[in-house]
Design a protein around this motif. Structure first.
Motif, PDB file in Angstrom:
ATOM      1  N   ASN A  39     -26.727  20.782 -88.747  1.00 51.88           N
ATOM      2  CA  ASN A  39     -28.072  20.748 -88.899  1.00 51.88           C
ATOM      3  C   ASN A  39     -28.746  22.191 -89.357  1.00 51.88           C
ATOM      4  N   GLN A  40     -28.195  22.883 -89.997  1.00 51.55           N
ATOM      5  CA  GLN A  40     -28.628  24.276 -90.278  1.00 51.55           C
ATOM      6  C   GLN A  40     -29.613  24.182 -91.199  1.00 51.55           C
ATOM      7  N   ASP A  41     -29.531  23.356 -92.222  1.00 50.30           N
ATOM      8  CA  ASP A  41     -30.506  23.151 -93.355  1.00 50.30           C
ATOM      9  C   ASP A  41     -31.841  22.841 -92.858  1.00 50.30           C
ATOM     10  N   ILE A  42     -31.828  21.923 -91.602  1.00 55.09           N
ATOM     11  CA  ILE A  42     -32.997  21.478 -90.984  1.00 55.09           C
ATOM     12  C   ILE A  42     -33.579  22.705 -90.296  1.00 55.09           C
ATOM     13  N   MET A  43     -32.601  23.411 -89.700  1.00 51.24           N
ATOM     14  CA  MET A  43     -33.291  24.617 -88.865  1.00 51.24           C
ATOM     15  C   MET A  43     -33.897  25.803 -89.818  1.00 51.24           C
ATOM     16  N   ALA A  44     -33.239  25.569 -90.831  1.00 49.34           N
ATOM     17  CA  ALA A  44     -33.888  26.729 -91.988  1.00 49.34           C
ATOM     18  C   ALA A  44     -35.309  26.246 -92.278  1.00 49.34           C
ATOM     19  N   LEU A  45     -35.322  24.625 -92.653  1.00 50.64           N
ATOM     20  CA  LEU A  45     -36.810  24.302 -92.879  1.00 50.64           C
ATOM     21  C   LEU A  45     -37.719  24.277 -91.700  1.00 50.64           C
ATOM     22  N   LEU A  46     -37.254  24.356 -90.403  1.00 53.58           N
ATOM     23  CA  LEU A  46     -38.235  24.448 -89.385  1.00 53.58           C
ATOM     24  C   LEU A  46     -38.668  25.979 -89.297  1.00 53.58           C
ATOM     25  N   HIS A  47     -37.798  26.932 -89.686  1.00 52.79           N
ATOM     26  CA  HIS A  47     -38.249  28.177 -89.433  1.00 52.79           C
ATOM     27  C   HIS A  47     -39.106  28.468 -90.647  1.00 52.79           C
ATOM     28  N   LYS A  48     -38.825  28.116 -91.784  1.00 51.88           N
ATOM     29  CA  LYS A  48     -39.447  28.225 -93.002  1.00 51.88           C
ATOM     30  C   LYS A  48     -41.219  27.851 -92.873  1.00 51.88           C
ATOM     31  N   HIS A  49     -41.291  26.719 -92.183  1.00 55.76           N
ATOM     32  CA  HIS A  49     -42.546  26.231 -92.123  1.00 55.76           C
ATOM     33  C   HIS A  49     -43.069  26.628 -90.710  1.00 55.76           C
ATOM     34  N   ASN A  50     -42.379  27.223 -89.978  1.00 60.41           N
ATOM     35  CA  ASN A  50     -42.894  27.618 -88.689  1.00 60.41           C
ATOM     36  C   ASN A  50     -43.124  26.260 -87.682  1.00 60.41           C
ATOM     37  N   THR A  51     -42.350  25.412 -87.624  1.00 55.16           N
ATOM     38  CA  THR A  51     -42.655  24.074 -87.160  1.00 55.16           C
ATOM     39  C   THR A  51     -42.371  23.957 -85.673  1.00 55.16           C
ATOM     40  N   PRO A  52     -42.895  23.808 -84.697  1.00 53.98           N
ATOM     41  CA  PRO A  52     -42.446  23.779 -83.522  1.00 53.98           C
ATOM     42  C   PRO A  52     -41.078  22.795 -83.279  1.00 53.98           C
ATOM     43  N   TYR A  53     -40.142  23.096 -82.333  1.00 57.54           N
ATOM     44  CA  TYR A  53     -39.008  22.216 -82.397  1.00 57.54           C
ATOM     45  C   TYR A  53     -38.528  22.150 -81.015  1.00 57.54           C
ATOM     46  N   GLN A  54     -37.625  21.515 -80.381  1.00 62.77           N
ATOM     47  CA  GLN A  54     -37.196  21.396 -78.951  1.00 62.77           C
ATOM     48  C   GLN A  54     -35.771  20.612 -78.929  1.00 62.77           C
ATOM     49  N   PHE A  55     -34.872  21.249 -78.491  1.00 62.41           N
ATOM     50  CA  PHE A  55     -33.416  20.479 -78.561  1.00 62.41           C
ATOM     51  C   PHE A  55     -33.468  19.579 -77.062  1.00 62.41           C
ATOM     52  N   VAL A  56     -32.991  18.588 -77.444  1.00 59.40           N
ATOM     53  CA  VAL A  56     -33.074  17.590 -76.279  1.00 59.40           C
ATOM     54  C   VAL A  56     -31.672  16.728 -76.252  1.00 59.40           C
ATOM     55  N   ASP A  57     -31.192  16.005 -75.172  1.00 67.68           N
ATOM     56  CA  ASP A  57     -30.141  15.098 -75.446  1.00 67.68           C
ATOM     57  C   ASP A  57     -30.144  13.886 -76.048  1.00 67.68           C
ATOM     58  N   ARG A  58     -28.981  13.385 -76.660  1.00 65.06           N
ATOM     59  CA  ARG A  58     -29.195  12.276 -77.276  1.00 65.06           C
ATOM     60  C   ARG A  58     -29.719  10.992 -76.594  1.00 65.06           C
ATOM     61  N   GLN A  59     -29.560  10.892 -75.343  1.00 61.51           N
ATOM     62  CA  GLN A  59     -30.071   9.892 -74.647  1.00 61.51           C
ATOM     63  C   GLN A  59     -31.714   9.740 -74.757  1.00 61.51           C
ATOM     64  N   THR A  60     -32.081  10.870 -74.927  1.00 59.78           N
ATOM     65  CA  THR A  60     -33.693  10.894 -74.879  1.00 59.78           C
ATOM     66  C   THR A  60     -34.259  10.455 -76.464  1.00 59.78           C
ATOM     67  N   LEU A  61     -33.370  10.654 -77.451  1.00 62.53           N
ATOM     68  CA  LEU A  61     -33.638  10.075 -78.740  1.00 62.53           C
ATOM     69  C   LEU A  61     -33.279   8.649 -78.819  1.00 62.53           C
ATOM     70  N   ASP A  62     -32.173   8.281 -78.007  1.00 69.11           N
ATOM     71  CA  ASP A  62     -32.114   7.004 -78.002  1.00 69.11           C
ATOM     72  C   ASP A  62     -33.338   6.159 -77.347  1.00 69.11           C
ATOM     73  N   ARG A  63     -33.806   6.596 -76.402  1.00 69.72           N
ATOM     74  CA  ARG A  63     -34.843   5.968 -75.819  1.00 69.72           C
ATOM     75  C   ARG A  63     -36.096   5.953 -76.616  1.00 69.72           C
ATOM     76  N   LEU A  64     -36.461   6.955 -77.367  1.00 68.88           N
ATOM     77  CA  LEU A  64     -37.622   7.027 -77.899  1.00 68.88           C
ATOM     78  C   LEU A  64     -37.642   6.243 -79.240  1.00 68.88           C
ATOM     79  N   THR A  65     -36.492   5.988 -79.773  1.00 68.35           N
ATOM     80  CA  THR A  65     -36.073   5.385 -80.867  1.00 68.35           C
ATOM     81  C   THR A  65     -35.796   3.633 -80.813  1.00 68.35           C
ATOM     82  N   ASN A  66     -35.614   3.483 -79.539  1.00 67.98           N
ATOM     83  CA  ASN A  66     -35.011   2.120 -79.168  1.00 67.98           C
ATOM     84  C   ASN A  66     -33.449   2.099 -79.744  1.00 67.98           C
ATOM     85  N   ARG A  67     -33.034   3.021 -79.617  1.00 75.91           N
ATOM     86  CA  ARG A  67     -31.492   3.040 -79.982  1.00 75.91           C
ATOM     87  C   ARG A  67     -31.127   2.775 -81.584  1.00 75.91           C
ATOM     88  N   GLU A  68     -32.341   3.052 -82.239  1.00 75.39           N
ATOM     89  CA  GLU A  68     -32.073   2.973 -83.764  1.00 75.39           C
ATOM     90  C   GLU A  68     -31.351   4.345 -84.204  1.00 75.39           C
TER      91      GLU A  68
END
Length: 255
Positions: A39-68
């Motif tokens: 995900n280094q390309d994504i990280m580069a884009l986040l820093h380039k656009h000064n976009t806030p980001y946060q690291f979370v566990d996979r279970q959190t994303l599973d819950r937020l996306t209904n396991r999509e």
């Protein structure tokens, strides 16, 4: 399948394209893949656009996306475009008015932000400034609570409130922080180029921001309750500024 709805986009390619598009993003959530991960390309884009980001566990994303199939990342899309501080000041110049700005220090309740946006529009203030971190952003709930005001009020999202406040003071604005223990707001002079600072629901105005206010003003309290909801206090302050402006009819101060 990558899922898109009113507030979230997930999947690596959709998030990457969203970042490249320059559309307003409140925050990106990622599952950490280590310093040499994919995900280094994504990280580069986040820093380039000064976009806030946060690291979370996979279970959190599973819950937020209904396991999509989220591929370890999700972006919260803003409900409206963000402005910048210069846009807010330019609006004041365009209207031939002294700047009238609301700064919010880490407001976390979307209903409070939405209600304040509605009041900002009602009193004719030129815009709102919020921090990028530890603050509610322009979410769907904020947009709904604002009753459409989010489409008419300029909201600037900045990395450093204290520095922004210093820049506004250099531009000629006087800063009034609303907090207990200050001068009676109804007796203070709130005319002229004005920034009103409202603190967070639990902690009030942070120390550094408070130290950079020109004055602290307070709403008189005669009942048993010792404090007001942030959106109520902010709304009363905004209307007091408007009342004094109407009453004074002073010529504008050029900045």
């Amino acid at each position: 399948m990558n899922f898109v709805n009113e507030e979230i986009v997930y999947g690596k390619n959709p998030v990457a394209e969203l970042l490249k598009s320059g559309k307003p993003i409140n925050k990106v959530l990622l599952v950490s893949d280590g310093p040499s991960g994919k995900n280094q390309d994504i990280m580069a884009l986040l820093h380039k656009h000064n976009t806030p980001y946060q690291f979370v566990d996979r279970q959190t994303l599973d819950r937020l996306t209904n396991r999509e199939r989220h591929q370890g990342m999700l972006a919260y899309v803003a409900a409206s475009e963000y402005a910048n501080v210069e846009d807010i000041l330019a609006l004041a110049v365009q209207r031939q008015e002294d700047p009238f700005i609301l700064m919010l220090d880490e407001i976390e309740d979307p209903h409070n932000l939405g209600a304040l946006l509605r009041t900002v529009d009602a009193v004719g203030a030129h815009g709102v400034i919020i921090p990028k971190r530890r603050s509610v952003a322009l979410t769907g709930t904020v947009a709904k609570t604002s009753a459409g005001a989010v489409e008419h009020v300029k909201v600037a999202r900045v990395s450093n409130l204290v520095q922004t406040l210093k820049d506004l003071k250099k531009a000629g604005c006087w800063v009034s922080g609303a907090e207990a223990g200050g001068t009676n707001a109804f007796k203070a002079d709130l005319t002229g180029p004005r920034v009103i600072v409202i603190g967070s629901e639990g902690k009030g105005i942070s120390r550094l921001l408070r130290e950079n206010c020109d004055e602290i003003v307070s709403l008189p309290m005669r009942g048993q309750v010792s404090s007001l909801n942030a959106s109520v206090a902010g709304s009363v302050m905004l209307y007091e500024v408007l009342r004094q402006r109407i009453q004074s009819e002073k010529p504008i101060t050029k900045i």
